[in-house]
Scaffold this active site. Sequence first.
Site, PDB file in Angstrom:
ATOM      1  CB  ILE A   1       5.643  13.077  -5.245  1.00  0.00           C
ATOM      2  CG1 ILE A   1       6.999  13.126  -5.973  1.00  0.00           C
ATOM      3  CG2 ILE A   1       4.553  13.706  -6.101  1.00  0.00           C
ATOM      4  CD1 ILE A   1       7.094  12.208  -7.194  1.00  0.00           C
TER       5      ILE A   1
ATOM      6  CB  SER B   1       5.759   6.084 -13.519  1.00  0.00           C
ATOM      7  OG  SER B   1       7.090   5.954 -13.993  1.00  0.00           O
TER       8      SER B   1
ATOM      9  CE1 TYR C   1       6.925   2.783  -9.859  1.00  0.00           C
ATOM     10  CE2 TYR C   1       8.303   3.469 -11.698  1.00  0.00           C
ATOM     11  CZ  TYR C   1       7.485   3.785 -10.649  1.00  0.00           C
ATOM     12  OH  TYR C   1       7.208   5.104 -10.371  1.00  0.00           O
TER      13      TYR C   1
ATOM     14  CE  LYS D   1       3.723   4.207 -10.293  1.00  0.00           C
ATOM     15  NZ  LYS D   1       2.841   4.721  -9.223  1.00  0.00           N
TER      16      LYS D   1
HETATM   17  N1  LIG Z   1      10.250   9.963  -7.560  1.00  0.00           N
HETATM   18  C1  LIG Z   1      10.133   9.872  -8.866  1.00  0.00           C
HETATM   19  O1  LIG Z   1      11.062  10.224  -9.620  1.00  0.00           O
HETATM   20  C2  LIG Z   1       8.853   9.363  -9.495  1.00  0.00           C
HETATM   21  C3  LIG Z   1       8.760   9.349 -10.901  1.00  0.00           C
HETATM   22  C4  LIG Z   1       7.574   8.880 -11.488  1.00  0.00           C
HETATM   23  C5  LIG Z   1       6.515   8.457 -10.687  1.00  0.00           C
HETATM   24  N2  LIG Z   1       6.648   8.478  -9.314  1.00  0.00           N
HETATM   25  C6  LIG Z   1       5.497   8.006  -8.514  1.00  0.00           C
HETATM   26  O2  LIG Z   1       5.125   9.033  -7.598  1.00  0.00           O
HETATM   27  C7  LIG Z   1       4.598   8.455  -6.394  1.00  0.00           C
HETATM   28  C8  LIG Z   1       5.329   9.006  -5.194  1.00  0.00           C
HETATM   29  O3  LIG Z   1       6.708   8.720  -5.376  1.00  0.00           O
HETATM   30  P1  LIG Z   1       7.839   9.196  -4.375  1.00  0.00           P
HETATM   31  O4  LIG Z   1       9.101   9.199  -5.174  1.00  0.00           O
HETATM   32  O5  LIG Z   1       7.417  10.418  -3.646  1.00  0.00           O
HETATM   33  O6  LIG Z   1       7.871   7.945  -3.385  1.00  0.00           O
HETATM   34  P2  LIG Z   1       8.557   7.762  -1.948  1.00  0.00           P
HETATM   35  O7  LIG Z   1       9.723   8.659  -1.818  1.00  0.00           O
HETATM   36  O8  LIG Z   1       8.796   6.308  -1.739  1.00  0.00           O
HETATM   37  O9  LIG Z   1       7.371   8.216  -0.998  1.00  0.00           O
HETATM   38  C9  LIG Z   1       7.572   8.255   0.368  1.00  0.00           C
HETATM   39  C10 LIG Z   1       6.216   8.164   1.015  1.00  0.00           C
HETATM   40  O10 LIG Z   1       5.652   6.857   0.784  1.00  0.00           O
HETATM   41  C11 LIG Z   1       5.192   6.336   2.027  1.00  0.00           C
HETATM   42  N3  LIG Z   1       5.128   4.880   1.911  1.00  0.00           N
HETATM   43  C12 LIG Z   1       6.033   4.056   1.343  1.00  0.00           C
HETATM   44  N4  LIG Z   1       5.626   2.775   1.431  1.00  0.00           N
HETATM   45  C13 LIG Z   1       4.419   2.798   2.043  1.00  0.00           C
HETATM   46  C14 LIG Z   1       3.499   1.784   2.450  1.00  0.00           C
HETATM   47  N5  LIG Z   1       3.738   0.490   2.231  1.00  0.00           N
HETATM   48  N6  LIG Z   1       2.370   2.154   3.080  1.00  0.00           N
HETATM   49  C15 LIG Z   1       2.114   3.464   3.331  1.00  0.00           C
HETATM   50  N7  LIG Z   1       2.948   4.458   2.973  1.00  0.00           N
HETATM   51  C16 LIG Z   1       4.090   4.131   2.351  1.00  0.00           C
HETATM   52  C17 LIG Z   1       6.226   6.891   2.991  1.00  0.00           C
HETATM   53  O11 LIG Z   1       5.808   6.878   4.323  1.00  0.00           O
HETATM   54  P3  LIG Z   1       6.320   5.788   5.411  1.00  0.00           P
HETATM   55  O12 LIG Z   1       7.746   5.497   5.110  1.00  0.00           O
HETATM   56  O13 LIG Z   1       6.071   6.418   6.718  1.00  0.00           O
HETATM   57  O14 LIG Z   1       5.433   4.637   5.179  1.00  0.00           O
HETATM   58  C18 LIG Z   1       6.306   8.317   2.495  1.00  0.00           C
HETATM   59  O15 LIG Z   1       5.161   9.052   2.906  1.00  0.00           O
HETATM   60  C19 LIG Z   1       4.724   6.931  -6.583  1.00  0.00           C
HETATM   61  O16 LIG Z   1       3.529   6.406  -7.068  1.00  0.00           O
HETATM   62  C20 LIG Z   1       5.809   6.803  -7.642  1.00  0.00           C
HETATM   63  O17 LIG Z   1       5.713   5.590  -8.340  1.00  0.00           O
HETATM   64  C21 LIG Z   1       7.779   8.919  -8.708  1.00  0.00           C
END
Ligand SMILES: NC(=O)c1ccc[n+]([C@@H]2O[C@H](COP(=O)([O-])OP(=O)(O)OC[C@H]3O[C@@H](n4cnc5c(N)ncnc54)[C@H](OP(=O)(O)O)[C@@H]3O)[C@@H](O)[C@H]2O)c1
Length: 297
Positions: A15, A142, A167, A171
Amino acid sequence: MGAKRAVVTAGTGGIGLETAVGLAEAGFAVTVVGRDAGRGAAAVERIDAAGRAAGGGAVPARFLRVDLSSLAEVRGLAGVLGAEGRLDVLVNNVGGFFVERREFGGVEASFVLNHLSPYLLTELLLPALTASAPSRVVAVSSAAVALGGRRFDSAEPGGSYYGFHRYGRAKLANLAYSLDLAKRLEGTGVAVLAADPGGASTDLSTRTMTDPRIVSPALRVLWPVLGRVFARSTSGSARDAARSSLVAATDPGLAGRTGIVIGADGRVARPARAATSPAVAASVRQLSERLVAERRD
Ligand SMILES: NC(=O)c1ccc[n+]([C@@H]2O[C@H](COP(=O)([O-])OP(=O)(O)OC[C@H]3O[C@@H](n4cnc5c(N)ncnc54)[C@H](OP(=O)(O)O)[C@@H]3O)[C@@H](O)[C@H]2O)c1
């Protein structure tokens, strides 16, 4: 005057990357933060191509390699960004949770990633955000906040570890902090908005949401239904899920608004009740101040 500057944490995938692309399309000079240099380079290429296609891209995007699970690295990042002066938008997008309990720097990992790290980064960048006002902080939230316990006298509640509940609690801490910060910053021109992305198929959701161990045994008996609900709610695209962050960061109609939540449909949504409690916000603030003072990792 120059291009407006935006920073997206965890902006090289999922995202966060889609948020960064949308910000570049809206004319921002974007910095994305992540751990992996290869992902960072690929993200910058995509962001720049999107900015150019939208007629902008005058200032190329930039990748900064930072592990946001380390408070020492968060301090380093804040030092770099703060020294540059201008900061119009900070999207605190990093987040995540784990099936099995782990720690970062001695603190339970999801509390660090979803709250402590964005809390510290935001606090350290307040001078730059205030100097750049009108500016915006976006806290990516979230629906899991509804599952979070509301006691914050320690980093972790007692009892067994269930990743999705931890989590939700982390949040909730970050949402309560963000809504409280909005009040603290009233009159400064720095707006604080939360964004609920709904759900999307990303590294985070595919890694964790299929494992019944993430929920308590009481909910686990419902897994045949719950698992399907999770699968459905995280089947959408990251591009669609970035909408709430993009609205929060850029919608001119929200100028002057602060302390609000933008839902997955891009509209103002009602925050979880516990997140608006002054007592919850006060305990989160005290705990956060104590933990960042204790941890120098
Ligand atoms: N996906 C969902 O369904 C969902 C639903 C509700 C809320 N959210 C929220 O939306 C946000 C984004 O979620 P997402 O699903 O896109 O997550 P994600 O798939 O884990 O995001 C991937 C990104 O996070 C980076 N990352 C992970 N750990 C890191 C660290 N320790 N330091 C720096 N960068 C880091 C990764 O880069 P590298 O691997 O290169 O570090 C990559 O750019 C989060 O806050 C999540 O809680 C997501």
